[in-house]
Design an enzyme around this catalytic site. Structure first.
Site: not given
Ligand code: CAA
Length: 260
Positions: A66, A111, A114
């Site tokens: 992120a 992220g 992920e």
């Protein structure tokens, strides 16, 4: 459609999406997440698409997580909304009726790891690096990493990686079952394309049904999973592909499946 943070290419039913913020190592900011979310919605309705390949721009990163410059200004409320947007976008990948392959060409951190985990499977270059470094930022993974990693490699191994923020190379990620295949960087996309073409030669309805049954099946007990499987098996016969596939075998010829 015009994309600011994505490159979209479609050829012979295979879509390649390149996350395109190379200066920030393709970090997921709110804009990129919203664009990818919109593109996934469009793909769900595109009958021509048989396989999606997801990769990162540049030769350094798939996605480095992120966007920390956005995280730095968040409070509890906005962080929860941000996590919800990321989680919702990633859940759409599993809901797409066609397979999505993460083509991990470099760092897949936070992220980014992920996002790769949310795909149906991962091909990685030899120089790919995986990890969930959120604890180094005083955070935890927020885009499904605590859940998908534990389900994929087991809770104890997932906890070690999360608690230590340790980065692992592609080969180790493959040993753990996170990655399906490790390929020299120069051949990564070519290998992914080959697999995509092989999948695209199958009947689309049967591929879709297999995807949904595997995804839903791992969330339920074996008896319920097998129930879903036999219902889906029955549904295969609603498509002409089942007659074509079985008939072609008996007639000793190559099956020609429907396009959508
Ligand atoms: N967010 C914003 N910008 C990032 C970024 C990120 N996650 N990762 C890298 N960048 C930027 C850097 O700030 C740098 O920008 P400038 O050139 O403007 O300074 C540029 O990308 C290149 O990065 P580095 O100079 O750091 O490159 P490096 O080769 O030295 O290191 C790296 C590469 C190890 C991936 C390092 O950039 C790094 O550790 N990045 C952060 C990884 C991380 O912590 N990710 C988790 C984010 S939190 C999260 O994802 C939460 C969640 O679950 C939802």
């Amino acid at each position: 459609m015009e994309w600011k943070n994505l490159i979209y290419e479609k050829d012979a039913g295979i879509v390649r999406i390149t996350l395109n913020r190379p200066k920030a190592l393709n970090a997921l900011n709110a804009d990129l997440i919203a664009e990818l979310d919109g593109l996934l919605d469009a793909l769900e309705k595109d009958r021509e698409v048989r396989v999606v390949l997801l990769t990162g721009a540049g030769d350094k990163a798939f996605v480095a997580g992120a966007d920390i410059s956005e995280l730095a200004h968040m409070d509890s409320f906005s962080a929860r909304i941000f996590a919800e947007a990321g989680q919702s976008m990633m859940a759409k990948i599993a809901r797409l009726p066609m397979p999505v392959i993460a083509v991990v060409n470099g760092f897949a951190l936070g992220g980014g790891c992920e996002l790769a985990l949310a795909c149906d499977f991962i091909y990685a270059s030899e120089k790919a690096v995986f990890g969930l470094p959120e604890e180094t930022l005083g955070l935890i993974p927020g885009f499904g990493g605590t859940q998908r990693l534990a389900r994929k490699i087991g809770a104890a191994m997932a906890m070690e990686l999360i608690f230590t923020a340790k980065r692992i190379k592609a080969e180790e990620a493959m040993v753990l079952g996170l990655v399906n295949r490790v390929v020299p960087a120069d051949h990564l996309m070519e290998e992914a394309q080959k697999t995509a073409l092989s999948i695209a030669s199958m009947g689309p309805a049967a591929i879709s049904l297999a995807k949904v049954v595997v995804h839903k099946g791992i969330e339920v007990d074996l008896v319920s999973g097998c129930y879903m499987e036999r219902e889906a098996f029955g549904l295969c016969f609603a498509s002409p592909d089942a007659g074509e596939g079985t008939g072609a075998f008996l007639e000793k010829r190559k099956a020609v499946f429907s396009k959508s």
